[in-house]
Design a protein around this motif. Structure first.
Motif, PDB file in Angstrom:
ATOM      1  N   ASP A  55       0.806  -1.232   0.000  1.00 32.90           N
ATOM      2  CA  ASP A  55       0.000   0.000   0.000  1.00 32.90           C
ATOM      3  C   ASP A  55       0.836   1.278   0.000  1.00 32.90           C
ATOM      4  OD1 ASP A  55      -2.580  -1.397   0.160  1.00 32.90           O
ATOM      5  OD2 ASP A  55      -1.903  -1.945   2.167  1.00 32.90           O
ATOM      6  N   ASN A  56       2.134   1.117  -0.304  1.00 33.69           N
ATOM      7  CA  ASN A  56       3.023   2.272  -0.451  1.00 33.69           C
ATOM      8  C   ASN A  56       3.221   3.083   0.819  1.00 33.69           C
ATOM      9  OD1 ASN A  56       4.677   3.120  -2.600  1.00 33.69           O
ATOM     10  ND2 ASN A  56       3.489   4.999  -2.839  1.00 33.69           N
ATOM     11  N   GLU A  57       2.842   2.507   1.967  1.00 38.10           N
ATOM     12  CA  GLU A  57       3.053   3.124   3.276  1.00 38.10           C
ATOM     13  C   GLU A  57       3.311   2.022   4.297  1.00 38.10           C
ATOM     14  OE1 GLU A  57       0.304   7.184   3.349  1.00 38.10           O
ATOM     15  OE2 GLU A  57      -0.550   5.280   4.050  1.00 38.10           O
ATOM     16  N   VAL A  58       4.000   2.366   5.371  1.00 27.83           N
ATOM     17  CA  VAL A  58       4.150   1.450   6.499  1.00 27.83           C
ATOM     18  C   VAL A  58       3.209   1.939   7.587  1.00 27.83           C
ATOM     19  CG1 VAL A  58       5.690   0.568   8.283  1.00 27.83           C
ATOM     20  CG2 VAL A  58       6.526   0.825   5.946  1.00 27.83           C
ATOM     21  N   ARG A  59       2.184   1.150   7.847  1.00 27.10           N
ATOM     22  CA  ARG A  59       1.135   1.574   8.769  1.00 27.10           C
ATOM     23  C   ARG A  59       1.187   0.746  10.047  1.00 27.10           C
ATOM     24  NH1 ARG A  59      -2.327   4.891   6.043  1.00 27.10           N
ATOM     25  NH2 ARG A  59      -3.952   4.650   7.621  1.00 27.10           N
ATOM     26  N   ILE A  60       1.269   1.438  11.175  1.00 24.21           N
ATOM     27  CA  ILE A  60       1.370   0.809  12.496  1.00 24.21           C
ATOM     28  C   ILE A  60       0.160   1.209  13.330  1.00 24.21           C
ATOM     29  CG2 ILE A  60       2.697   0.739  14.645  1.00 24.21           C
ATOM     30  CD1 ILE A  60       5.203   1.282  12.905  1.00 24.21           C
ATOM     31  N   GLY A  61      -0.505   0.215  13.895  1.00 17.85           N
ATOM     32  CA  GLY A  61      -1.690   0.474  14.704  1.00 17.85           C
ATOM     33  C   GLY A  61      -1.421   0.269  16.187  1.00 17.85           C
ATOM     34  N   VAL A  62      -1.675   1.286  16.989  1.00 20.80           N
ATOM     35  CA  VAL A  62      -1.557   1.171  18.440  1.00 20.80           C
ATOM     36  C   VAL A  62      -2.922   0.750  18.963  1.00 20.80           C
ATOM     37  CG1 VAL A  62      -1.014   2.348  20.598  1.00 20.80           C
ATOM     38  CG2 VAL A  62       0.213   2.963  18.499  1.00 20.80           C
ATOM     39  N   LEU A  63      -3.016  -0.521  19.352  1.00 24.42           N
ATOM     40  CA  LEU A  63      -4.274  -1.097  19.810  1.00 24.42           C
ATOM     41  C   LEU A  63      -4.182  -1.230  21.328  1.00 24.42           C
ATOM     42  CD1 LEU A  63      -6.928  -2.266  18.638  1.00 24.42           C
ATOM     43  CD2 LEU A  63      -5.819  -4.513  18.632  1.00 24.42           C
ATOM     44  N   VAL A  97      10.421   4.876   6.038  1.00 20.21           N
ATOM     45  CA  VAL A  97      11.331   3.742   5.927  1.00 20.21           C
ATOM     46  C   VAL A  97      11.262   3.230   4.486  1.00 20.21           C
ATOM     47  CG1 VAL A  97       9.545   2.150   6.797  1.00 20.21           C
ATOM     48  CG2 VAL A  97      11.938   1.474   6.830  1.00 20.21           C
ATOM     49  N   LEU A  98      12.412   2.963   3.900  1.00 19.32           N
ATOM     50  CA  LEU A  98      12.523   2.584   2.483  1.00 19.32           C
ATOM     51  C   LEU A  98      11.855   3.628   1.586  1.00 19.32           C
ATOM     52  CD1 LEU A  98      11.730  -1.265   2.672  1.00 19.32           C
ATOM     53  CD2 LEU A  98      13.962  -0.128   2.752  1.00 19.32           C
ATOM     54  N   GLY A  99      11.901   4.872   2.041  1.00 14.16           N
ATOM     55  CA  GLY A  99      11.319   5.953   1.257  1.00 14.16           C
ATOM     56  C   GLY A  99       9.810   6.052   1.359  1.00 14.16           C
ATOM     57  N   LYS A 100       9.209   5.237   2.215  1.00 15.61           N
ATOM     58  CA  LYS A 100       7.753   5.225   2.366  1.00 15.61           C
ATOM     59  C   LYS A 100       7.360   5.821   3.716  1.00 15.61           C
ATOM     60  CE  LYS A 100       7.670   2.889  -1.480  1.00 15.61           C
ATOM     61  NZ  LYS A 100       7.273   3.546  -2.755  1.00 15.61           N
ATOM     62  N   LYS A 101       6.270   6.555   3.718  1.00 16.30           N
ATOM     63  CA  LYS A 101       5.808   7.235   4.920  1.00 16.30           C
ATOM     64  C   LYS A 101       5.379   6.238   6.004  1.00 16.30           C
ATOM     65  CE  LYS A 101       2.410  10.717   6.424  1.00 16.30           C
ATOM     66  NZ  LYS A 101       1.251  11.549   5.993  1.00 16.30           N
ATOM     67  N   ILE A 102       5.724   6.567   7.256  1.00 21.79           N
ATOM     68  CA  ILE A 102       5.271   5.779   8.407  1.00 21.79           C
ATOM     69  C   ILE A 102       4.009   6.437   8.963  1.00 21.79           C
ATOM     70  CG2 ILE A 102       5.833   4.898  10.694  1.00 21.79           C
ATOM     71  CD1 ILE A 102       8.822   5.292   9.909  1.00 21.79           C
ATOM     72  N   PHE A 158      -6.727  -4.044  10.100  1.00 26.16           N
ATOM     73  CA  PHE A 158      -6.114  -4.788   9.002  1.00 26.16           C
ATOM     74  C   PHE A 158      -6.888  -4.632   7.691  1.00 26.16           C
ATOM     75  CE2 PHE A 158      -4.503  -7.728  12.525  1.00 26.16           C
ATOM     76  CZ  PHE A 158      -3.288  -7.059  12.594  1.00 26.16           C
ATOM     77  N   GLU A 159      -8.221  -4.667   7.773  1.00 24.56           N
ATOM     78  CA  GLU A 159      -9.040  -4.626   6.564  1.00 24.56           C
ATOM     79  C   GLU A 159      -9.225  -3.207   6.027  1.00 24.56           C
ATOM     80  OE1 GLU A 159     -11.984  -8.515   6.967  1.00 24.56           O
ATOM     81  OE2 GLU A 159     -12.709  -6.561   7.676  1.00 24.56           O
ATOM     82  N   LYS A 160      -9.617  -2.303   6.893  1.00 23.26           N
ATOM     83  CA  LYS A 160      -9.954  -0.939   6.471  1.00 23.26           C
ATOM     84  C   LYS A 160      -8.748  -0.010   6.453  1.00 23.26           C
ATOM     85  CE  LYS A 160     -12.941   2.974   7.726  1.00 23.26           C
ATOM     86  NZ  LYS A 160     -13.930   3.478   8.708  1.00 23.26           N
ATOM     87  N   ASP A 161      -7.968  -0.042   7.541  1.00 23.87           N
ATOM     88  CA  ASP A 161      -6.842   0.883   7.663  1.00 23.87           C
ATOM     89  C   ASP A 161      -5.555   0.358   7.039  1.00 23.87           C
ATOM     90  OD1 ASP A 161      -8.559   2.513   9.118  1.00 23.87           O
ATOM     91  OD2 ASP A 161      -7.937   1.677  11.044  1.00 23.87           O
ATOM     92  N   LYS A 162      -5.559  -0.902   6.591  1.00 20.27           N
ATOM     93  CA  LYS A 162      -4.387  -1.511   5.927  1.00 20.27           C
ATOM     94  C   LYS A 162      -3.139  -1.474   6.836  1.00 20.27           C
ATOM     95  CE  LYS A 162      -6.967  -2.068   2.321  1.00 20.27           C
ATOM     96  NZ  LYS A 162      -7.532  -3.422   2.038  1.00 20.27           N
ATOM     97  N   VAL A 163      -3.363  -1.706   8.125  1.00 19.08           N
ATOM     98  CA  VAL A 163      -2.255  -1.692   9.081  1.00 19.08           C
ATOM     99  C   VAL A 163      -1.354  -2.912   8.875  1.00 19.08           C
ATOM    100  CG1 VAL A 163      -1.762  -2.080  11.539  1.00 19.08           C
ATOM    101  CG2 VAL A 163      -3.311  -0.260  10.855  1.00 19.08           C
ATOM    102  N   ASP A 164      -0.042  -2.710   8.967  1.00 21.01           N
ATOM    103  CA  ASP A 164       0.934  -3.786   8.778  1.00 21.01           C
ATOM    104  C   ASP A 164       1.316  -4.449  10.099  1.00 21.01           C
ATOM    105  OD1 ASP A 164       1.491  -3.290   5.866  1.00 21.01           O
ATOM    106  OD2 ASP A 164       2.083  -1.337   6.675  1.00 21.01           O
ATOM    107  N   MET A 165       1.258  -3.701  11.180  1.00 21.15           N
ATOM    108  CA  MET A 165       1.640  -4.215  12.497  1.00 21.15           C
ATOM    109  C   MET A 165       0.802  -3.547  13.567  1.00 21.15           C
ATOM    110  SD  MET A 165       3.492  -3.295  15.471  1.00 21.15           S
ATOM    111  CE  MET A 165       4.972  -2.304  15.292  1.00 21.15           C
ATOM    112  N   ILE A 166       0.395  -4.328  14.577  1.00 13.96           N
ATOM    113  CA  ILE A 166      -0.278  -3.733  15.730  1.00 13.96           C
ATOM    114  C   ILE A 166       0.625  -3.900  16.951  1.00 13.96           C
ATOM    115  CG2 ILE A 166      -2.648  -3.949  14.934  1.00 13.96           C
ATOM    116  CD1 ILE A 166      -2.912  -6.503  16.564  1.00 13.96           C
ATOM    117  N   VAL A 167       0.598  -2.896  17.819  1.00  7.80           N
ATOM    118  CA  VAL A 167       1.409  -2.914  19.028  1.00  7.80           C
ATOM    119  C   VAL A 167       0.542  -2.453  20.188  1.00  7.80           C
ATOM    120  CG1 VAL A 167       2.272  -0.563  18.657  1.00  7.80           C
ATOM    121  CG2 VAL A 167       3.596  -2.159  20.074  1.00  7.80           C
ATOM    122  N   GLY A 168       0.780  -3.030  21.378  1.00  5.38           N
ATOM    123  CA  GLY A 168       0.018  -2.633  22.559  1.00  5.38           C
ATOM    124  C   GLY A 168      -0.660  -3.822  23.207  1.00  5.38           C
TER     125      GLY A 168
END
Length: 404
Positions: free
Chosen positions: A28-36, A66-71, A93-103
């Motif tokens: 998805d051309n971004e690195v998306r992290i979800g704080v759950l 990271v790798l030129g892609k927005k976090i 994961f489905e809607k926000d296209k998150v790659d990793m969840i933390v928390g």
């Protein structure tokens, strides 16, 4: 050069280029992290909004990309409820296209989110929940248990109290997976070191009145009243014990999971002398203090808990793994994270095959009011517990991904 040789060379170059491009793919051309996490419920002071800040700090410190892609950092409130955690994880994961969840600060919510993460083949880093099964019976190939677990808590606080000569115990236990596991693990330590458990009483999570539970513990005449609960429940239990006059009596109240936010809520006069075990403490060394100072400037002067520091550190390690593997593919990232030693100034250790991050733990002792130099100066490190002593031996692991 023959035409066939040239064609072969061109084809090889094309394949190599294609593989290189694939290797550097970021979904998805971004690195998306979800704080759950619990942003508004019983455990919000432990992790909550401070965890979101910690993740944002990590993304900023990494350079914002990271790798030129927005976090991108997103968040969701689980209120420490399993059903809400599972649905929020799926939505991330489905809607926000998150790659990793933390928390995930409670065991029930962590296990629910871990299950969804495994279905989507996404990384799930647990920083707040404590139960040993997270990387034992319930382990997944995409889970990392980062800060502490019930094995470490029992070998830290539980053993220290028994070694001090207080042998008889009565447990006041939160009636869900975390509390039950913590009581079980601490009971093993008590019995193994010549102690005796006189009984226990279970209470619902987020109870408002602990009088009957603490009264049962008091009437047991046990030397130790072990609190196998956390957050607001720990605070409520200690307040009730103080009201019943247990503090300073022959009985000792021992919180088996406690945070500096709990000490601050209760005050040093009530908690002085108490021991509790953490995976990180803000005032232990210069690196921790430097991070804490930056955090406090953004968080109304409050020092980070061990869990919030764990969110920062684990988010940084995840981003480093993406940078090293040139992809956000969960399998590649997990393999990388388990292959390197972590030493980022806050935590030092390795992530094992079962997903457990093995590192030193710290037994703290709450300071007397006269010893404190400020609102965050609430404890001192009484003992460093070596990683090997604070972690379930891998040979005893029940994780299906561990080959013994």
């Amino acid at each position: 050069m023959k035409k066939t040789a040239i064609a072969t060379l061109v084809a090889s170059c094309f394949v190599a280029t294609a593989l290189s491009a694939q290797a550097q793919t970021v979904s998805d051309n971004e690195v998306r992290i979800g704080v759950l996490t619990d942003l508004s419920g019983i455990y919000s002071a432990i992790e909550g909004p401070g965890a979101l800040l910690a993740a944002q700090m990590a993304a900023k410190d990494f350079g914002g990309q990271v790798l030129g892609k927005k976090i991108v950092i997103t968040s969701a409130d689980t209120q420490s409820k399993a059903d809400l955690s599972g649905s929020k994880a799926r939505e991330m994961f489905e809607k926000d296209k998150v790659d990793m969840i933390v928390g995930n600060v409670s065991t029930a919510s962590a296990l629910a989110a871990m299950e969804v993460a495994e279905q989507f083949k996404r990384v799930s880093i647990v920083t707040g929940a404590a139960s040993l099964p997270i990387t034992n019976e319930k382990c997944t190939p995409y889970t990392v248990h980062y800060v502490y677990d019930t094995y470490a808590l029992s070998r830290g606080t539980g053993k220290a109290v028994v070694d001090s000569g207080k042998k008889t115990w009565f447990f006041v236990t939160a009636d869900y997976a975390f509390g039950q596991t913590l009581e079980r693990d601490t009971t093993e330590v008590v019995l193994a070191n010549g102690g005796k458990v006189l009984g226990s009483v279970k209470h619902p999570i987020n109870t408002t009145d602990f009088s009957s539970f603490i009264a049962q513990a008091q009437s047991s005449k046990a030397e130790v009243i072990g609190l196998a609960n956390a957050g607001g429940d720990t605070i409520g239990s200690i307040k009730q014990a103080a009201e019943l006059g247990i503090m300073g009596s022959k009985q000792t109240v021992v919180p088996l999971l406690m945070f500096i936010s709990d000490v601050q809520a209760l005050g040093l006069k009530t908690t002085q002398g108490m021991n509790f075990t953490v995976g990180w403490y803000w005032d232990f060394n210069d690196s921790n203090r430097k991070f804490a100072e930056r955090f406090m400037k953004e968080f109304k002067g409050k020092a980070p808990t061990s869990v919030q520091a764990g969110v920062y550190s684990s988010t940084m390690q995840y981003l480093k793994a993406i940078e090293a593997t040139k992809t956000d593919n969960a399998d590649a990232v997990m393999k990388q994270m388990k292959s390197v030693e972590i030493n980022d100034g806050l935590f030092k250790g390795r992530i094992r095959a079962d997903g457990k991050f093995e590192h030193d733990m710290y037994l703290l002792e709450v300071k007397k009011p006269s010893e404190s130099k400020g609102p965050n100066d609430v404890a001192k490190v009484a003992k460093v517990i070596a990683a090997k002593d604070a972690t379930l031996p891998l040979a005893q692991s029940k994780c299906k991904f561990v080959t013994n």
